[in-house]
Enzyme design. Structure first.
Site, short mmCIF file in Angstrom:
data_model
loop_
_atom_site.label_atom_id
_atom_site.label_comp_id
_atom_site.label_asym_id
_atom_site.label_seq_id
_atom_site.Cartn_x
_atom_site.Cartn_y
_atom_site.Cartn_z
N ASP A 137 9.42 1.81 1.08
CA ASP A 137 9.76 2.34 2.37
C ASP A 137 10.24 1.48 3.85
OD1 ASP A 137 6.71 2.15 2.09
OD2 ASP A 137 7.80 3.16 4.29
N GLU B 88 4.44 3.05 3.39
CA GLU B 88 3.58 2.69 3.83
C GLU B 88 3.80 2.58 5.57
OE1 GLU B 88 2.43 -0.81 6.37
OE2 GLU B 88 4.50 -0.34 5.80
#
Length: 305
Positions: A78, A140
């Protein structure tokens, strides 16, 4: 393992990965499917670990024998949002200008994933005596949410115990072997509203919160004063910070509720809950009795994010 699957240079793989819009509020499944297909083409099975609603997934795979002593190459897929930012090129198209490659995630941290994935054919053909494990997580950037279930599966025996883990965060190519812990909390003070001309009839939640925040500052000062000056971190001590605060309705109303969010970043080996316990002790012994003197229903509650 097959050696006839597609081959990419690290730059070519990075272009593929950057092309997937994996901003944290969007799905990452297209990227995960791409990696699955790529690994399968090289004869490497992989395992998805989806989130609760199936819109995102982590992925792990083992190259070589699943025996003890391997190395995990770990990274998150991400990226942070691009909205309200000015880009000179499409953030989801890898663009080369001079000696630099531009695109969302080129550094943090699709660059590392691209390097690891581009080496898959070499790993597969190397006849490894110890495995290389790949571990790709989601979310994350919004609290390390996606790695939790995957790490649990790995720890419960999905892979043989590795010798180490390399997490490819951007560190300017310097080895980082430890980091501070981050612990987030939200403290809510419930007092009692009244007109500001009759403060004795109420319990001011914002002023009570102010006392609590001052105590957090005292705890932060003590951490700074007692930590070794030559510690390896910048700064070399634990830190405490209040990030947001909300409360009150009007100037002439004693506020009956106040909420503030705060965090502490503790040193390795330090008691991560010590700051929350210290605040609770100060709240119960000093602040809450003052509130309850005029509002027995007053309360102070701290919860961890």
């Amino acid at each position: 393992m097959s050696t006839h699957g597609p081959r990419y240079t690290a730059k070519e793989m990075l272009a593929e990965l950057v092309g997937f819009d994996t901003v944290s509020h969007t799905s990452n499944l297209a990227l995960i499917a791409f990696v699955e297909d790529y690994l399968a083409a090289h004869g490497i099975p992989s395992t998805r670990v989806p989130n609760d609603d199936g819109t995102k997934a982590s992925l792990y795979a083992t190259i070589g024998p699943n025996v003890e002593g391997g190395v995990v190459l770990s990274g998150h897929a991400d990226v942070v949002p691009t909205a309200h930012q000015t880009w000179a090129s499409d953030p989801f198209t890898l663009t080369e200008r001079g000696s630099r490659l531009y695109g969302r995630g080129t550094s943090d941290m699709k660059g590392f994933l691209a390097c690891a994935l581009s080496l898959v054919p070499e790993f597969a053909a190397a006849g490894l005596a110890r495995p290389v494990h790949l571990a790709i997580s989601y979310d994350e950037e919004v609290g390390c949410l996606g790695c939790v279930d995957m790490v649990r599966q790995l720890a419960e025996g999905a892979i043989a115990p590795p010798r180490g883990v390399i997490v490819g965060e951007p560190t300017e190519m310097r080895l980082v072997v430890a980091h501070k812990g981050i612990n987030g909390y939200e403290t809510t003070v419930t007092g009692k509203e009244t007109h500001s001309s009759q403060t004795q009839l109420g319990a001011n939640a914002i002023m009570a919160a102010g006392s609590l925040i001052a105590e957090l500052q005292r705890l932060a000062d003590r951490a700074r004063e007692t930590a070794p000056a030559d510690g390896p971190f910048t700064p070399p001590h634990a830190t405490v910070s209040v990030g947001t605060i909300q409360g009150g309705h009007a100037l002439n109303i004693v506020p009956g509720r106040c909420r503030f969010a705060w965090e502490c970043r503790t040193l390795p080996g330090e008691d991560r809950d010590a700051y929350a316990r210290g605040l609770d002790r100060f709240a119960w012994e000093t602040v809450l009795p003052r509130l309850q003197a005029s509002a027995p229903e007053a309360a102070i509650e701290t919860v961890q994010h």
